[in-house]
Design a protein around this motif. Structure first.
Motif, mmCIF file in Angstrom:
data_model
loop_
_atom_site.group_PDB
_atom_site.id
_atom_site.type_symbol
_atom_site.label_atom_id
_atom_site.label_comp_id
_atom_site.label_asym_id
_atom_site.label_seq_id
_atom_site.Cartn_x
_atom_site.Cartn_y
_atom_site.Cartn_z
ATOM 1 N N MET A 75 6.910 -3.386 7.980
ATOM 2 C CA MET A 75 6.987 -3.552 6.515
ATOM 3 C C MET A 75 6.883 -2.215 5.766
ATOM 4 S SD MET A 75 4.784 -5.889 3.888
ATOM 5 C CE MET A 75 3.329 -4.873 3.807
ATOM 6 N N ASP A 76 5.735 -1.530 5.914
ATOM 7 C CA ASP A 76 5.488 -0.375 5.049
ATOM 8 C C ASP A 76 6.350 0.819 5.440
ATOM 9 O OD1 ASP A 76 3.161 -1.375 3.384
ATOM 10 O OD2 ASP A 76 2.535 -1.838 5.426
ATOM 11 N N PHE A 181 3.304 8.439 5.135
ATOM 12 C CA PHE A 181 1.929 8.249 4.662
ATOM 13 C C PHE A 181 1.106 9.540 4.781
ATOM 14 C CE2 PHE A 181 2.364 3.579 5.751
ATOM 15 C CZ PHE A 181 2.131 3.115 4.464
ATOM 16 N N ARG A 217 -8.990 13.444 6.597
ATOM 17 C CA ARG A 217 -8.544 12.268 7.362
ATOM 18 C C ARG A 217 -9.450 11.066 7.077
ATOM 19 N NH1 ARG A 217 -6.287 8.833 9.512
ATOM 20 N NH2 ARG A 217 -4.845 9.232 7.842
ATOM 21 N N VAL A 220 -8.724 9.819 3.539
ATOM 22 C CA VAL A 220 -7.427 9.119 3.448
ATOM 23 C C VAL A 220 -7.554 7.736 4.071
ATOM 24 C CG1 VAL A 220 -5.035 9.109 4.301
ATOM 25 C CG2 VAL A 220 -6.034 11.238 3.468
ATOM 26 N N ASP A 221 -8.163 7.712 5.241
ATOM 27 C CA ASP A 221 -8.322 6.452 5.955
ATOM 28 C C ASP A 221 -9.061 5.432 5.091
ATOM 29 O OD1 ASP A 221 -8.041 5.051 8.489
ATOM 30 O OD2 ASP A 221 -10.232 5.102 8.519
ATOM 31 N N ARG A 225 -8.253 1.638 3.540
ATOM 32 C CA ARG A 225 -9.040 0.479 3.960
ATOM 33 C C ARG A 225 -9.835 -0.171 2.836
ATOM 34 N NH1 ARG A 225 -12.947 1.645 7.085
ATOM 35 N NH2 ARG A 225 -12.717 3.889 7.317
ATOM 36 N N THR A 265 3.563 -6.162 11.032
ATOM 37 C CA THR A 265 3.042 -5.083 10.186
ATOM 38 C C THR A 265 1.552 -4.869 10.421
ATOM 39 O OG1 THR A 265 2.582 -4.439 7.887
ATOM 40 C CG2 THR A 265 2.822 -6.786 8.303
ATOM 41 N N ASN A 266 1.130 -3.662 10.239
ATOM 42 C CA ASN A 266 -0.309 -3.378 10.332
ATOM 43 C C ASN A 266 -1.048 -3.782 9.060
ATOM 44 O OD1 ASN A 266 0.009 -2.423 12.868
ATOM 45 N ND2 ASN A 266 -0.369 -0.270 12.404
ATOM 46 N N LYS A 308 -0.537 -1.968 15.498
ATOM 47 C CA LYS A 308 0.403 -1.155 16.290
ATOM 48 C C LYS A 308 -0.140 0.262 16.358
ATOM 49 C CE LYS A 308 3.439 -2.184 13.235
ATOM 50 N NZ LYS A 308 4.551 -2.044 12.300
HETATM 51 N N1 LIG Z 1 -6.722 2.627 7.847
HETATM 52 C C1 LIG Z 1 -5.590 3.309 7.650
HETATM 53 N N2 LIG Z 1 -4.465 2.634 7.359
HETATM 54 C C2 LIG Z 1 -3.346 3.342 7.149
HETATM 55 C C3 LIG Z 1 -3.299 4.731 7.228
HETATM 56 N N3 LIG Z 1 -2.038 5.146 6.980
HETATM 57 C C4 LIG Z 1 -1.332 4.038 6.726
HETATM 58 N N4 LIG Z 1 -2.111 2.943 6.821
HETATM 59 C C5 LIG Z 1 -1.794 1.538 6.604
HETATM 60 O O1 LIG Z 1 -1.073 1.052 7.705
HETATM 61 C C6 LIG Z 1 -0.224 0.024 7.278
HETATM 62 C C7 LIG Z 1 1.170 0.314 7.794
HETATM 63 O O2 LIG Z 1 1.859 -0.875 7.887
HETATM 64 P P1 LIG Z 1 3.251 -1.043 8.679
HETATM 65 O O3 LIG Z 1 3.945 -2.150 7.954
HETATM 66 O O4 LIG Z 1 3.973 0.221 8.593
HETATM 67 O O5 LIG Z 1 2.893 -1.427 10.079
HETATM 68 C C8 LIG Z 1 -0.294 -0.036 5.758
HETATM 69 O O6 LIG Z 1 -1.124 -1.088 5.378
HETATM 70 C C9 LIG Z 1 -0.928 1.282 5.399
HETATM 71 O O7 LIG Z 1 -1.689 1.200 4.226
HETATM 72 C C10 LIG Z 1 -4.502 5.421 7.542
HETATM 73 O O8 LIG Z 1 -4.529 6.658 7.635
HETATM 74 N N5 LIG Z 1 -5.604 4.664 7.747
#
Ligand SMILES: Nc1nc2c(ncn2[C@@H]2O[C@H](COP(=O)(O)O)[C@@H](O)[C@H]2O)c(=O)[nH]1
Ligand code: MG
Length: 543
Positions: A75-76, A181, A217, A220-221, A225, A265-266, A308
């Motif tokens: 997705m992203d 990102f 890092r 950003v993380d 979240r 998607t994550n 992933k």
């Molecule tokens: N916890 C973190 N989440 C992150 C980071 N960089 C991106 N993201 C998140 O991952 C998903 C990506 O989704 P996808 O659809 O490409 O699989 C999205 O929700 C981002 O916000 C990070 O550094 N840390």
């Protein structure tokens, strides 16, 4: 049965009204009623008979779509193209706020500005030395900056020139800027390196470059979240995501061709629903039914919170949960998916939204016999593409939005590149002549007069060589800067493919600027790669 909840995104904050999935409807209907500001990323209309170069799909490894039975999407930054000028700027500001408020960096950072065009994908951060590198496919560092200061050739050689110890340029000492990102964190890292060099007393005691990177890092993380980014996107998706009118027609085309479609998607369910609602509707005509997850009709299976690339690992034992779309509740789903029985064609599952699990679950949900029947489209070489192709044998397509501009510039640079090649040949020619003259002077029995004449010719050639060398260097610099003032062409480093291009070539069967370019080709298209050429073939065939 185990119930838990997917409401991590909105429920954790007290600064904004706490949303439920139902609660999101108030902004969804707002979005639905008000025209979206900003450009439309792509539409279904393509003028003319041929597909414009910026929208073409390029092929590294032949792929016959007739063999594909399921097409999956990330997705992203794949279906959802974020606007870096707003989205990455939000990540940048959020990160600085955390550095200042939580990690005690000086408040003057809050005034810093983000240049979203400065960093590009494919760069490598040297955490210990505070350098940002661009390298070629052999991992030779070709462009290097310490913070924002360009490193001299001598500095580059001293740090990275050793041919005896070849660095792998991987974690933990290096960080790869391999997703869009990461652009904001790379820029902030450079700013901090500059800042610390100039003001060593102003950063927290004991801080070095690597520690600063770790802080960035971490911050950003946390922004990803704790809802710093996602709450803002949910309030006004059109501000952060490009509207894309071509997504729904493309998904419909794939479905109509008899293939399954899936999303992995994550992102967690609540955010996925926000983004996909924005991308696929409800649009203006659906104002009365704003929160119906209409977009789900375009997918057979949706897996959120997939983690992933771990999702693709064989030994991943992550539980699979069903997500109840309206409430966001999670229900343990592991036991309810039938095992694959090759002789019986399994019915398509009635439930389609899940969280977690692994690739085995997905194969079962889709009743996939062979992993080579899957085409997966993603934006992240490591997260989406590398493992899915290398380990599972899925077919892959990488989305590279930067490619649209790169191919336009490439097309404009045809004459310059021809001139560059000619200058290079001239230089080679002169160097060969010099070699022959030096040989004669050293090893042949020459008369005095002949010797003098060769020496004078040699002198002329050496002057000429220097002249052509400078011309070539200048032309090369101009060409480099035409693509990106600092980093040059995304896919090239000098005459060699960049490290990023090399990865694209190795791991992506197909690559293109936008996911929706799939809709411009027949769903039964046979994608064929171009012919390979070895260096000797270029010369012999005059290419
Ligand atoms: N916890 C973190 N989440 C992150 C980071 N960089 C991106 N993201 C998140 O991952 C998903 C990506 O989704 P996808 O659809 O490409 O699989 C999205 O929700 C981002 O916000 C990070 O550094 N840390
Ligand atoms: Mg992605």
């Amino acid at each position: 049965m185990r119930f838990t909840t997917a409401f991590r995104l909105f429920s954790s904050s007290s600064s904004l009204p706490s949303f439920s999935i139902r609660g999101c409807s108030h902004w969804i209907s707002k979005v639905a009623m008000e025209p979206n500001v900003g450009e439309v990323w792509s539409s279904t209309q393509v003028s003319g008979e041929s597909i414009p170069i910026g929208k073409q799909i390029f092929c590294n490894r032949s792929l016959n779509m007739r063999n594909i039975t399921a097409v999956g999407f990330d997705m992203d930054y794949t279906l959802a193209q974020y606007k870096p000028e707003t989205f990455e700027a939000l990540a940048y500001q959020g990160t600085i706020a955390k550095l200042v408020n939580d990690l005690k960096y000086p408040a003057e950072l809050l005034k810093w500005q983000f240049d979203w065009k400065y960093m590009v994908r494919g760069l490598v951060l040297d955490k210990k030395r505070g350098n940002i590198l661009k390298m070629d496919r052999h991992k030779y560092v070709k462009v290097a900056y310490h913070g924002f200061r360009e490193m001299s050739k001598e500095e580059k050689v001293a740090a990275y020139g050793s041919t005896l110890i070849r660095d792998s340029f991987d974690e933990p000492d290096y960080a790869l800027i391999d997703t869009l990102f990461s652009l904001a964190e790379a820029y902030l890292f450079s700013q901090l390196v500059d800042f610390m060099d100039k003001n060593p007393g102003k950063v927290p005691a004991g801080t070095d470059y690597a520690l600063m990177y770790r802080d960035v890092r971490f911050a950003v993380d946390l922004c990803h979240r704790d809802g710093t980014l996602k709450k803002m996107v949910a309030l006004d998706p059109g501000r952060y995501i490009n509207e894309d009118l071509a997504i729904v027609p493309m998904l419909k085309m794939i479905q109509k061709s008899g293939r399954s479609t899936f999303l992995v998607t994550n992102s967690l369910w609540d955010y996925t629903d926000v983004v996909m609602n924005f991308l696929c509707g409800p649009h203006y005509q659906d104002v009365k039914y704003p929160d119906n997850h209409k977009w789900l009709q375009y997918f057979d299976v949706v897996i959120t919170g997939s983690s992933k690339p771990g999702f693709f690992h064989d030994d991943n034992r992550a539980n699979l949960f069903q997500v109840e779309p309206d409430s966001g509740k999670l229900l343990n789903a592991d036991l309810q998916i039938p095992s694959p029985r090759p002789t019986v064609k399994a019915m398509k599952p009635t439930h389609k939204v899940y969280q977690g699990g692994n690739v085995g679950h997905l194969h079962r949900l889709l009743s996939i016999g062979s992993s080579s029947q899957i085409l997966y489209v993603g934006d992240h070489i490591y997260g989406d593409i590398l493992r899915s192709k290398k380990v599972l044998g899925w077919r892959t397509m990488l989305v590279i939005p930067e490619l649209a501009e790169e191919v336009m510039l490439l097309s404009d640079s045809k004459i310059t590149r021809k001139e560059l090649r000619q200058l290079r040949r001239d230089r080679d020619h002169i160097e060969d002549k010099i070699h022959r003259l030096e040989w004669s002077l050293n090893f042949e029995d020459l008369k005095e007069q002949e010797q003098q004449s060769l020496l004078s010719e040699l002198e002329d050639l050496r002057v000429k060589r220097e002249y052509v060398r400078k011309l070539h260097q200048e032309a090369q610099r101009n060409c480099h800067q035409r693509f990106h003032k600092v980093w040059g062409q995304l896919m090239k480093t000098g005459y060699q493919n960049s490290r990023f291009a090399h990865q694209v070539e190795r791991f992506a069967c197909l690559y293109s600027s936008q996911v929706t370019n799939l809709g411009l080709y027949s769903p039964d298209k046979y994608y064929r790669p171009s012919e390979d050429f070895m260096p000797h073939e270029f010369d012999v065939l005059g290419l």
